[in-house]
Design an enzyme around this catalytic site. Structure first.
Site, PDB file in Angstrom:
ATOM      1  N   CYS A 226      -6.109  29.272  11.381  1.00 16.86           N
ATOM      2  CA  CYS A 226      -6.302  30.078  12.607  1.00 16.86           C
ATOM      3  C   CYS A 226      -7.570  29.695  13.362  1.00 16.86           C
ATOM      4  O   CYS A 226      -7.791  30.184  14.469  1.00 16.86           O
ATOM      5  CB  CYS A 226      -6.311  31.557  12.266  1.00 16.86           C
ATOM      6  SG  CYS A 226      -4.721  32.107  11.644  1.00 16.86           S
TER       7      CYS A 226
ATOM      8  N   HIS B 235      -9.846  36.298  17.426  1.00 17.36           N
ATOM      9  CA  HIS B 235      -8.538  35.872  16.935  1.00 17.36           C
ATOM     10  C   HIS B 235      -7.676  37.112  16.695  1.00 17.36           C
ATOM     11  O   HIS B 235      -8.162  38.120  16.167  1.00 17.36           O
ATOM     12  CB  HIS B 235      -8.735  35.086  15.627  1.00 17.36           C
ATOM     13  CG  HIS B 235      -7.457  34.778  14.925  1.00 17.36           C
ATOM     14  ND1 HIS B 235      -6.399  34.156  15.552  1.00 17.36           N
ATOM     15  CD2 HIS B 235      -7.062  35.016  13.645  1.00 17.36           C
ATOM     16  CE1 HIS B 235      -5.407  34.022  14.679  1.00 17.36           C
ATOM     17  NE2 HIS B 235      -5.775  34.540  13.518  1.00 17.36           N
TER      18      HIS B 235
ATOM     19  N   ASN C 183       0.379  37.468  15.644  1.00 18.30           N
ATOM     20  CA  ASN C 183      -0.591  36.405  15.343  1.00 18.30           C
ATOM     21  C   ASN C 183       0.074  35.056  15.601  1.00 18.30           C
ATOM     22  O   ASN C 183       0.944  34.627  14.842  1.00 18.30           O
ATOM     23  CB  ASN C 183      -1.029  36.533  13.878  1.00 18.30           C
ATOM     24  CG  ASN C 183      -2.068  35.498  13.479  1.00 18.30           C
ATOM     25  OD1 ASN C 183      -2.347  34.556  14.234  1.00 18.30           O
ATOM     26  ND2 ASN C 183      -2.633  35.664  12.298  1.00 18.30           N
TER      27      ASN C 183
HETATM   28  O1  UT7 Z   1      -4.757  34.929  10.808  1.00 19.20           O
HETATM   29  C1  UT7 Z   1      -5.000  34.445   9.533  1.00 19.20           C
HETATM   30  C2  UT7 Z   1      -5.736  35.398   8.720  1.00 19.20           C
HETATM   31  N1  UT7 Z   1      -4.854  36.469   8.322  1.00 19.20           N
HETATM   32  C3  UT7 Z   1      -5.286  37.733   8.426  1.00 19.20           C
HETATM   33  O2  UT7 Z   1      -6.348  37.968   8.932  1.00 19.20           O
HETATM   34  C4  UT7 Z   1      -4.414  38.820   7.840  1.00 19.20           C
HETATM   35  C5  UT7 Z   1      -5.265  39.777   7.088  1.00 19.20           C
HETATM   36  N2  UT7 Z   1      -4.484  40.830   6.398  1.00 19.20           N
HETATM   37  C6  UT7 Z   1      -3.817  41.797   7.050  1.00 19.20           C
HETATM   38  O3  UT7 Z   1      -3.727  41.807   8.266  1.00 19.20           O
HETATM   39  C7  UT7 Z   1      -3.241  42.920   6.218  1.00 19.20           C
HETATM   40  O4  UT7 Z   1      -3.703  42.791   4.904  1.00 19.20           O
HETATM   41  C8  UT7 Z   1      -1.688  42.990   6.208  1.00 19.20           C
HETATM   42  C9  UT7 Z   1      -1.173  43.439   7.562  1.00 19.20           C
HETATM   43  C10 UT7 Z   1      -1.118  41.636   5.844  1.00 19.20           C
HETATM   44  C11 UT7 Z   1      -1.204  44.009   5.203  1.00 19.20           C
HETATM   45  O5  UT7 Z   1      -1.781  45.277   5.478  1.00 19.20           O
HETATM   46  P1  UT7 Z   1      -2.558  46.068   4.336  1.00 19.20           P
HETATM   47  O6  UT7 Z   1      -2.949  47.349   4.920  1.00 19.20           O
HETATM   48  O7  UT7 Z   1      -3.659  45.190   3.810  1.00 19.20           O
HETATM   49  O8  UT7 Z   1      -1.441  46.285   3.275  1.00 19.20           O
HETATM   50  P2  UT7 Z   1      -1.430  45.865   1.739  1.00 19.20           P
HETATM   51  O9  UT7 Z   1      -1.141  44.404   1.619  1.00 19.20           O
HETATM   52  O10 UT7 Z   1      -2.645  46.399   1.094  1.00 19.20           O
HETATM   53  O11 UT7 Z   1      -0.189  46.672   1.242  1.00 19.20           O
HETATM   54  C12 UT7 Z   1      -0.154  48.099   1.270  1.00 19.20           C
HETATM   55  C13 UT7 Z   1       1.255  48.559   0.970  1.00 19.20           C
HETATM   56  C14 UT7 Z   1       1.876  47.830  -0.217  1.00 19.20           C
HETATM   57  O12 UT7 Z   1       2.679  48.760  -0.928  1.00 19.20           O
HETATM   58  P3  UT7 Z   1       2.142  49.447  -2.277  1.00 19.20           P
HETATM   59  O13 UT7 Z   1       1.848  48.301  -3.195  1.00 19.20           O
HETATM   60  O14 UT7 Z   1       0.930  50.196  -1.862  1.00 19.20           O
HETATM   61  O15 UT7 Z   1       3.289  50.297  -2.686  1.00 19.20           O
HETATM   62  C15 UT7 Z   1       2.761  46.815   0.422  1.00 19.20           C
HETATM   63  O16 UT7 Z   1       3.857  46.444  -0.378  1.00 19.20           O
HETATM   64  O17 UT7 Z   1       2.087  48.281   2.086  1.00 19.20           O
HETATM   65  C16 UT7 Z   1       3.231  47.558   1.638  1.00 19.20           C
HETATM   66  N3  UT7 Z   1       3.672  46.694   2.731  1.00 19.20           N
HETATM   67  C17 UT7 Z   1       4.524  47.089   3.667  1.00 19.20           C
HETATM   68  N4  UT7 Z   1       5.175  48.257   3.851  1.00 19.20           N
HETATM   69  C18 UT7 Z   1       5.988  48.340   4.924  1.00 19.20           C
HETATM   70  C19 UT7 Z   1       3.288  45.408   2.987  1.00 19.20           C
HETATM   71  N5  UT7 Z   1       3.911  44.979   4.085  1.00 19.20           N
HETATM   72  C20 UT7 Z   1       4.698  45.989   4.528  1.00 19.20           C
HETATM   73  C21 UT7 Z   1       5.571  46.167   5.609  1.00 19.20           C
HETATM   74  N6  UT7 Z   1       6.195  47.350   5.770  1.00 19.20           N
HETATM   75  N7  UT7 Z   1       5.794  45.177   6.511  1.00 19.20           N
END
Ligand code: UT7
Length: 326
Positions: free
Chosen positions: A113, A253, A283
């Site tokens: 990115c 970004h 993104n």
């Molecule tokens: O551009 C390159 C660099 N990339 C980034 O900067 C991305 C950085 N990361 C993020 O933007 C976030 O971490 C995400 C958007 C990818 C995920 O959000 P989060 O708040 O960090 O969620 P998480 O990965 O901590 O997951 C929380 C929960 C999980 O369920 P449990 O384990 O708590 O039951 C996931 O399985 O949310 C669940 N989950 C979803 N639920 C519904 C993950 N994706 C989804 C989804 N819909 N699409």
């Protein structure tokens, strides 16, 4: 003093929209979750059979048209991309050929990115030292070609698009003034593509195991992104005695609305000074920064200070200070 100034911006966004409602049909997710956790409402998807060069060419052509410049005048083309048209030759070569930039040399730059900000920095330096007169820097990514639409943690985030800027020399007190970039290869573990490179070339096994997609441990990346994007922007601003009041726009970004808000808060930028279009495009990796400049072009005035900042896979991150030239 000679610097490189952005003198035109162009973009290309594929017409097809992938909404949160569409994703609800593909994976176990909801519109509410996606909006609350990422700020994204829809993204654009490029049709099958077209690649990053197609979008880069469209963005480059618009950029040149806006400046009324012939492609023959271009000396250098850098395409920032993690999804090149082919492993080789460079997408930049295909773009140069297609737009008629017969005098130009060029190459692709891949830094996840951060690809666009790194490319902009190098092209600006080439102009500042007088090696190059006019350069096109293009960010173009067809992220849908490397996203697993069975993985709800990644497929909701990414979209396709391209943005381009034209760089020309200036003697005025505008243009790219300074930048600071960093990289840390230990971040590879949290954001990478497992196969398709030289260590694990494509095979029936790698395809069956779904190893040709973006692998991301989102929570880890999130933590680093907030801290490092703000820290490097702050270091650059401190080096030049700039406060948030001196800056017209923070241009981050577009990875996640919460990352953008947290970084802006750390730097003291009110949200009205923060460029944001993640709700419409998601993104787009190498295209987020030029797409922001494109969308906010009408609000920019000559002399406006902008701080561009990014964080991406690798890890790679950086910040760049430029003064708007028109
Ligand atoms: O551009 C390159 C660099 N990339 C980034 O900067 C991305 C950085 N990361 C993020 O933007 C976030 O971490 C995400 C958007 C990818 C995920 O959000 P989060 O708040 O960090 O969620 P998480 O990965 O901590 O997951 C929380 C929960 C999980 O369920 P449990 O384990 O708590 O039951 C996931 O399985 O949310 C669940 N989950 C979803 N639920 C519904 C993950 N994706 C989804 C989804 N819909 N699409």
């Amino acid at each position: 003093m000679r610097r490189a100034a952005i003198t035109a911006v162009g973009a290309y966004l594929p017409p097809k929209r992938l909404t949160n409602a569409d994703l609800e049909q593909l994976v176990d997710t909801t519109d509410e979750w996606i909006i609350e956790r990422t700020g994204i409402r829809e993204r654009r998807i490029l049709e099958r059979g077209k690649g990053s060069a197609y979008m880069a060419i469209k963005a480059a052509e618009e950029t040149l048209r806006k400046r009324n410049m012939l492609a023959e005048m271009i000396d250098l083309i850098v395409v920032a991309t993690v999804t090149p048209e082919h492993p080789f030759p460079a997408t930049a070569n295909l773009v140069a050929h297609a737009i008629g930039a017969h005098r130009a040399w060029g190459f692709d730059l891949e830094a996840a990115c951060s690809s666009f900000i790194y490319a902009l920095s190098l092209a600006a330096d080439s102009i500042a030292v007088g090696r190059v007169e006019r350069a096109l820097v293009i960010g173009s990514d067809k992220m849908s070609s490397i996203i697993d639409y069975r993985d709800r943690a990644t497929c909701v985030i990414f979209g396709d698009g391209a943005g381009a800027v034209l760089l020309e020399p200036t003697q005025e007190d505008v243009g790219v003034i300074d930048y600071m970039h960093q990289a840390d290869g230990s971040g590879c573990a949290f954001l990478h593509m497992k196969a398709g490179g030289s260590v694990l070339p494509p095979s029936v096994r790698t395809v069956r195991q779904r190893l040709h997609y973006v692998y991301q441990e989102g929570r880890q990346v999130f933590k680093y992104a907030v801290v490092q994007m703000a820290a490097i922007s702050e270091a650059l601003m401190r080096k030049h005695g700039l406060s948030a009041d001196d800056v017209a726009f923070f241009v981050p970004h577009q990875a996640n609305r919460r990352i953008i808000e947290a970084a802006a808060q750390r730097l003291g930028f009110p949200m009205e000074k923060v460029m944001m279009n993640i709700d419409r495009y998601g993104n787009t990796t190498s295209a987020t920064l030029p797409l922001c400049l494109y969308d906010y072009e009408n609000q920019l005035r000559k002399g406006d200070n902008l701080i561009l900042a990014t964080f991406g896979g690798g890890f790679t991150w950086g910040a760049l200070w430029l003064r708007w030239a028109y």
